[in-house]
Design an enzyme around this catalytic site. Structure first.
Site, PDB file in Angstrom:
ATOM      1  N   LYS A 198       0.804  -1.227   0.000  1.00 57.40           N
ATOM      2  CA  LYS A 198       0.000   0.000   0.000  1.00 57.40           C
ATOM      3  C   LYS A 198       0.836   1.276   0.000  1.00 57.40           C
ATOM      4  CE  LYS A 198      -3.488  -0.889  -0.527  1.00 57.40           C
ATOM      5  NZ  LYS A 198      -3.874  -1.470  -1.858  1.00 57.40           N
ATOM      6  N   THR A 199       2.044   1.203  -0.467  1.00 60.29           N
ATOM      7  CA  THR A 199       2.870   2.406  -0.486  1.00 60.29           C
ATOM      8  C   THR A 199       3.119   2.897  -1.912  1.00 60.29           C
ATOM      9  OG1 THR A 199       4.843   1.033  -0.495  1.00 60.29           O
ATOM     10  CG2 THR A 199       4.112   1.871   1.649  1.00 60.29           C
TER      11      THR A 199
END
Ligand code: A3P
EC number: 3.-.-.-
Length: 873
Positions: A605-606
């Site tokens: 999720k980065t």
């Protein structure tokens, strides 16, 4: 007349001269004879005092003694603190070698003249269980402040000290050590040593008969004790007492190792008057470690030995066994059973070579098969071929079936579960076809090799389990196919005897609870060096040690091994081409080029998928192909996929057309927070560059929560984000699981630290995920520079902002765009303020640590981190 007179006088003078000369030489000879006698006498006087055969006549009373009680060793970690003279000092290396061979943990410090000490405690726990000084003078002469600190630690935690003393000066000398009630004589040659049978240190070492003869070296230090807190452990006669000042007095007692029982100041010490070159000193050193560590660092007294005789039918004419050799083999096996319980030779066969010797040797083959039940048997390849040369499992299977047919025809048992591959081929590096074929044809459960992880150093050899086959480490015993004649032993026969009598082979058994030795047919014909070696080894072990020797059948042996070393079960794969010996037994059809040059490790999720998309746009960067089943990430280093082996992993990658300029990579965003991934990755691709992306960990947690909601994770649908992140220890499991996945990857500093244990900082790039989102072209320039990839790819032209998607996307022809799917860059409401505040405080310490770490690495702080740090102030 005058001529006769002159002749007469000349004759007289000659006679007188001759007589004088005789008298002078008699006087000189008498003098030397007398003084020599006296010297001999002095020597024998000293010698007679220290004859082990007559212990009660020693000037010092040797009796059972009680050492000061060692404290509960659980108050310290099981780590040895070793002070060495330098990184390369030879005694220091010998000390480390023994610690490593025994699999004991240690910490090395270079001993400074001043005596600087590392931190000895961690809160209330002691960090070290034992202290070793390569040079005891560094301990004795350390400044009084450090010394009292160290002594206080030793007393409080019941920690002992081992030290070595060697005089450097050339001259003989006698002196006292500051604060110690004994005298020291240095630079001596010594001989005829023996062991104090009452020493409490003795455990592996058995107090045995006098070891006659000179001990190695002329730089011995001996101790003369005159205080009851000291006990000699080993003592010896002095060989060179001339010029000793003050002269050695009658009744003197010379110990080469002393044990300070700690009665004096509460600290037990063992002092060695030389290095570890003398084998008995090495043995006592092992005992001293176990005694002073309160048994925390000690190996059991059980030793398991398995002797394989490989290639039992493979050997040139003239090197094989005849009938008499086989009879000797049987007799010796029986003899050895008296010292090694259940001793049985384990014979490996390649049926194709049966009856390929001289007539007598063929009779030897038959004699062996006539006693088939007396031995254990294991299969080799039928024609002694190396398995890695067979790419098809089916051809391997065919070969094995031939050998099995041979076994069945000759009544050779086929159910021992053990096999060995010629030249270690296929065992390690793993040729998975071999493992499968072994299981199919022979139901093999155990094998052994010298190659894992590498042949040298031998003390690092380990075992592992792969595809349910237990691979055990094998040790070398100094016998090879060409060692056939005693006199022709490489370096001379003395070398073999030295190895057996306190040398390499002896210590292999002392330091390895389980030793599997490989010998060959040729070691049992002619001079039968195999029998010579193991009979003498067993005798020597029995004379000098209390070790209990026994042999177990391979299956039981393997279970015993992994019972003793459970942490070795998981293998650690390496690049098969990094070691010449491994490369030689690695299939030519399997290149080593299909391994990544860099890894994108996450966390999730980065923006890792966006980075992936951008990377593969580069003409020289190639990713793995997606998993054909799941279409997801490979996730090799973090999960059980790792146990599928490197063939499985490499199959995901294309064969690069240009190994130098092409960059293979893989992205698995779960690697970042995985406990195992850094170690495993560093082992297989140690030169790989590592890329990680960081965003505010609070945003990352929220993004993960939203991701789970859209995947209809029941917990994410049921509970609000705040409920998830603030759930207590008694919350339902599904909630706690989700909480963990939201929060744990955000402990950035600790995860990065773990990667830095295995990778040097210059191989690690940390990308600001916020910048990747808003200004990807700049980030991609940085990435290209970091990787050193060419040609330079112009991302400013290749990317475009897609206002519909709200993110940067790949610009295609005719102004079209290729953006990430709808699962990336989702639309969801902003995080509520309570959750933000909660997470801000939750991650505070982690973020402070991260800022320190980035500062140390010389990497800029991302803007979100600056903002978070400002909140701290
Ligand atoms: P959200 O979907 O929560 O916005 P990952 O690929 O590592 O799972 O990361 C997904 C996140 O990447 C997305 O999270 C999104 O914010 C971010 N991202 C960064 N650049 C992006 C881009 N160009 N396209 C889509 N998402 C991008």
């Amino acid at each position: 007349m005058s001529f006769i007179m002159r002749l007469h006088r000349h004759f007289q003078r000659t006679v007188i001269l001759l007589a004088t000369f005789c008298v002078v030489s008699i006087i000189i000879s008498a003098y030397y004879l007398y003084s020599g006698y006296k010297q001999e006498n002095e020597l024998s006087e000293v010698a007679s005092e220290v004859d082990c055969g007559d212990l009660q006549h020693l000037p010092y009373r040797l009796m059972e003694v009680k050492a000061v009680k060692l404290f509960d060793a659980s108050r310290t970690d099981s780590i040895v603190l070793v002070f060495v003279e330098s990184q390369y000092s030879s005694l220091g290396q010998d000390i480390i070698m023994i610690l490593e061979s025994s699999r004991f943990q240690y910490h090395i410090e270079i001993a400074t003249g001043k005596g600087d000490l590392p931190a000895l405690t961690d809160k209330t726990k002691g960090k070290y269980v034992l202290i070793i000084y390569e040079n005891i003078l560094k301990y004795i002469n350390m400044d009084s402040w450090s010394r009292s600190l160290l002594d206080k630690y030793c007393v409080e935690y019941g920690v002992g000290v081992i030290g070595f003393h060697r005089t450097n000066e050339k001259s003989l000398q006698s002196f006292q050590l500051k604060g110690f009630p004994f005298s020291i004589y240095g630079n001596l040659a010594v001989k005829d040593c023996c062991i104090n049978p009452h020493s409490p240190l003795l455990r592996v070492t058995k107090s045995s008969k006098l070891e006659r003869g000179s001990l190695p070296g002329t730089d011995w230090t001996v101790f003369q004790i005159n205080h009851s807190t000291y006990q000699p452990v080993i003592f010896a006669k002095i060989k060179t007492p001339e010029n000793l000042s003050p002269p050695v007095s009658k009744g003197a007692f010379f110990a080469t190792i002393i044990h300070d029982l700690g009665v004096h100041d509460g600290i037990q010490r063992v002092l060695f008057g030389n290095n570890l070159n003398f084998w008995l000193h090495k043995l006592i050193f092992i005992d001293a470690i176990s005694f002073l560590s309160g048994k925390k660092l000690e190996l059991s007294l059980d030793r398991y030995i398995l002797v394989d005789i490989d290639d039992i039918f493979v050997g040139k004419e003239g090197t094989r066994m005849n009938t008499n050799d086989v009879k000797a083999l049987l007799e010796t096996q029986n003899l050895l059973r008296e010292q090694i319980r259940n001793f049985t030779f384990n014979l490996g066969f390649s049926g194709k070579f049966y009856h390929t010797g001289t007539e007598e040797e063929d009779e030897g083959d038959d004699c062996l098969l006539g006693s088939v039940d007396e031995f254990w048997w294991f299969p080799h390849m039928w024609s002694h071929m190396q398995p890695h040369l067979f790419h098809n499992e089916s051809s391997l299977v065919e070969q094995m079936i031939l050998n099995k047919k041979f076994a069945l025809e000759h009544g050779i048992p086929t159910d021992m579960g053990y096999a060995v591959a010629p030249h270690h081929s296929g065992v390690y590096p793993v040729h998975v076809q071999l493992y499968e074929a072994w299981k199919k044809v022979w139901n093999i459960k155990i094998t052994s090799t010298e190659e894992y992880p590498h042949l040298k150093p031998a003390r690092y050899r380990r075992g592992f389990i792969h595809k349910n086959i237990m691979v055990l480490p094998r040790q070398t015993c100094g016998l090879f196919t060409h060692t056939i004649f005693y006199k022709e032993y490489p370096g001379g026969p003395r070398e073999l005897d030295k190895s057996i009598q306190g040398g390499e082979l002896f210590f292999t058994v002392v330091l390895n609870p389980i030793s599997i030795f490989m010998t060959h047919l040729s070691n049992y014909g002619n001079d039968r060096l195999g029998l010579y070696t193991f009979v003498n080894l067993a005798n020597f072990m029995q004379t000098w040690t209390n070790l209990r020797l026994q042999t177990l059948p391979p299956v039981q042996l393997a279970h015993k091994y992994f019972e003793l070393f459970p942490d070795q079960k998981d293998p650690l794969w390496q690049n098969p081409c990094d070691d010449k010996r491994h490369r030689d037994i690695w299939s030519k059809e399997k290149t080593c080029d299909r391994l990544p040059k860099f890894l994108v490790i996450g966390p999730q999720k980065t923006g890792t998928t966006a980075l992936f998309l951008f990377l593969v746009m580069h003409p020289s960067i190639l990713s793995n192909s997606p998993s054909p089943k799941t279409f997801e990430e490979v996730q090799f280093f973090n999960r059980n996929n790792y146990h599928r082996g490197i063939d499985w992993y490499m199959d995901f990658f294309p064969i690069p057309s240009n190994v130098t300029t092409d960059f293979l990579f893989e992205k698995s965003a779960n690697y970042f927070h995985s406990e195992e991934a850094p170690k495993r990755a560093a082992s297989l691709v140690p030169k790989a560059k590592i890329i990680s992306i960081l965003i505010d960990p609070s945003d990352r947690a929220y993004s993960w929560y939203q991701h789970q909601r859209s995947h209809e994770d029941p917990a994410a649908l049921k509970f609000s984000f705040y409920e998830v992140i603030s759930a207590g220890p008694h919350a339902p499991t599904e909630l706690k699981t989700l909480q963990k996945r939201c929060l744990v990857p955000g402990w950035y500093a600790s995860h990065i630290e773990r990667w830095l244990v295995y990778f040097p900082p210059f191989q690690l790039l940390i990308i600001d995920g916020q910048q990747l989102r808003t200004d990807p072209a700049t980030v991609m320039d940085e990435v290209q520079k970091f990787l050193g990839v060419s040609p330079h790819y112009n991302y400013s032209e290749a990317l475009t902002f897609d206002s519909h998607k709200g993110f940067w996307c790949q610009l295609l022809e005719e102004g079209k765009t290729k953006c990430l799917g709808k699962s990336k860059g989702r639309k969801y409401p902003p995080m509520d303020s309570d959750s933000r505040a909660f997470l801000s405080s939750y991650y505070r310490d982690h973020n402070v640590e991260l800022s320190k770490l980035l500062h140390k690495l010389g990497q800029p702080l991302p803007s979100w981190l600056r903002q978070e740090l400002q909140k701290v102030r």
